[in-house]
Design an enzyme around this catalytic site. Structure first.
Site, mmCIF file in Angstrom:
data_model
loop_
_atom_site.group_PDB
_atom_site.id
_atom_site.type_symbol
_atom_site.label_atom_id
_atom_site.label_comp_id
_atom_site.label_asym_id
_atom_site.label_seq_id
_atom_site.Cartn_x
_atom_site.Cartn_y
_atom_site.Cartn_z
ATOM 1 N N LYS A 1 1.268 -0.291 15.017
ATOM 2 C CA LYS A 1 2.405 -0.370 15.668
ATOM 3 C C LYS A 1 2.719 -1.505 16.377
ATOM 4 C CE LYS A 1 3.750 3.208 13.346
ATOM 5 N NZ LYS A 1 4.329 2.920 12.076
ATOM 6 N N TYR B 1 -9.172 5.263 7.484
ATOM 7 C CA TYR B 1 -9.330 5.927 8.931
ATOM 8 C C TYR B 1 -10.541 7.021 9.121
ATOM 9 C CZ TYR B 1 -5.051 3.489 10.040
ATOM 10 O OH TYR B 1 -4.108 2.451 10.129
ATOM 11 N N HIS C 1 0.856 -1.065 0.165
ATOM 12 C CA HIS C 1 0.041 0.176 -0.035
ATOM 13 C C HIS C 1 0.965 1.312 -0.012
ATOM 14 C CE1 HIS C 1 -3.964 -1.536 1.572
ATOM 15 N NE2 HIS C 1 -3.621 -2.348 0.442
ATOM 16 N N TYR D 1 3.909 6.719 10.073
ATOM 17 C CA TYR D 1 3.073 5.626 9.681
ATOM 18 C C TYR D 1 3.747 4.645 9.018
ATOM 19 C CZ TYR D 1 -1.226 3.175 8.367
ATOM 20 O OH TYR D 1 -2.030 2.138 8.080
ATOM 21 N N PRO E 1 -4.066 0.044 18.895
ATOM 22 C CA PRO E 1 -4.095 -0.359 17.208
ATOM 23 C C PRO E 1 -4.191 0.672 16.175
ATOM 24 C CG PRO E 1 -5.838 -1.367 17.933
ATOM 25 C CD PRO E 1 -5.292 -0.513 19.167
#
Length: 389
Positions: free
Chosen positions: A296, A200, A72, A384, A292
């Site tokens: 990580k 998200y 991704h 990220y 979550p």
């Protein structure tokens, strides 16, 4: 029996460390209180940083991941009914890999078996001894017989509830914790994901996450109260609530189907310091837990393995203890950065009981700034995809 390193725990961190040690010619034994089927039945994270991808390749266990995993190059932040893509690759030159932890664990188990590594499953009362002295050892019971393994070092890769951290005197530990006032209600379903990248979502009704394990298996979450009951959430109700929290374009594209796994997970941040006690090293969830939201947890375990393996390799190959002496400080520096990022993402994306109108406006302003500023988007993206080891 004698070995150089005893590894307690046969999850991803224990298996990864064991394989790297085996590849380097360092003897090791893995012990686990449960069986292989139980371990492979656990549903966990599935977003891998490039650092972890590299570690799996280094262990010789990355082939299937590269064939079946989903690289991704971005993800979406959804708020105010709109969708905003964070271009991870464009901002950082890095990607993440979506590949389920169950598959990753299976690959590492297969690799260990092929390379002749010793793993003992379904063994009881695993206990580390004398790790603060010159002759550490671990005892365990298998089929009613007590066994002793003498060793140089013990790696505690047995998770938050494992015996490794519990074996450390409380006076030697300092712990830091934040428990969040909500949980995640999650489902797994064999339906195509609603989007080709993760979403998200921040919504007045609460957070939502649209993730996936493959092109045909979706992992969806919604924020819920800690006292929610799974039986009160049939699939239809879950999908209806998820749609409400997504932009219309995604809600309209969602394909639904029966879930085959449903759970409610509480969220917490937890760190135990230090991560070394003589010959005992804490690795992964044994030392730290993150919510979550930032993807990580599994990746932090991999960076712990990186630092510990480098230290052990130098100890046996170069007769230098500098790496193992620095393990705790090096690992914790990266841990706290990831804890900060996970806390920040959790605070940004969820509705807290005391958020109020002012807090909601601050969230909206912060989200607007993140997607409108290249500098802010870059900072988000580099955290990220994973900070360097």
């Amino acid at each position: 029996m004698r070995t150089q390193v005893v590894i307690i725990g046969s999850g991803p961190s224990g298996l990864l460390l064991g394989q790297l040690l085996t590849n380097a010619g360092i003897d090791n034994v893995i012990l686990d209180r449960v069986g292989k089927d139980y371990i492979l039945g656990r549903v966990r994270a599935g977003v891998l940083e490039e650092g972890m991808v590299g570690m799996l390749d280094r262990a010789g266990a990355g082939g299937r991941m590269h064939r079946e995993g989903l690289p991704h190059e971005g993800f979406s932040l959804a708020f105010d009914g709109r969708d905003h893509r964070i271009d991870l690759f464009g901002l950082t030159g890095k990607r993440v890999m979506v590949y389920g932890q169950t598959e990753l664990t299976h690959d590492l188990m297969d690799r260990r078996e092929a390379s002749g590594g010793v793993s003992v499953y379904e063994t009881a009362n695993v206990t580390p001894h004398d790790f603060d002295g010159d002759k550490p050892y671990v005892t365990h019971e298998k089929d009613g017989v007590t066994h002793r393994i003498d060793c140089d070092f013990i790696a505690g890769c047995d998770g938050y509830h494992g015996v490794s951290r519990k074996s450390v005197p409380q006076s030697a530990l300092q712990t830091f914790e934040r428990v969040y006032p909500f949980g995640w209600l999650g489902i797994l379903a064999d339906v195509p994901p609603v989007n080709h990248e993760l979403i998200y979502a921040n919504h007045p009704r609460g957070f939502a996450l649209c993730s996936m394990r493959s092109q045909t298996r979706s992992r969806y979450y919604i924020q819920c109260a800690l006292d929610e009951k799974i039986e009160n959430w049939p699939d239809d109700r879950f999908y209806d609530e998820l749609r409400r929290r997504l932009p219309a374009e995604h809600a309209g594209n969602m394909i639904v189907g029966p879930s085959f796994e449903k759970s409610i997970a509480p969220l917490r941040s937890f760190v135990a310091e230090p991560m070394r006690f003589g010959a005992l090293f804490l690795v992964g969830d044994a030392a730290h837990i993150v919510p979550p939201t930032g993807a990580k947890g599994l990746n932090l375990a991999a960076s712990d393995v990186h630092y510990l393996f480098d230290g052990l390799r130098a100890y046996y190959g170069e007769k230098s203890s500098a790496g193992i002496d620095a393990y705790s400080d090096r690992a914790l520096k990266r841990v706290w950065r990831a804890v900060r990022f996970s806390w920040s993402m959790t605070t940004l994306m969820h509705r807290f009981p005391d958020t109020g109108e002012f807090g909601q406006k601050i969230q909206e302003a912060e989200l607007d700034y993140l997607v409108g500023s290249q500098a802010a988007s870059t900072a988000l993206a580099e955290n990220y995809v994973g900070l360097p080891y």
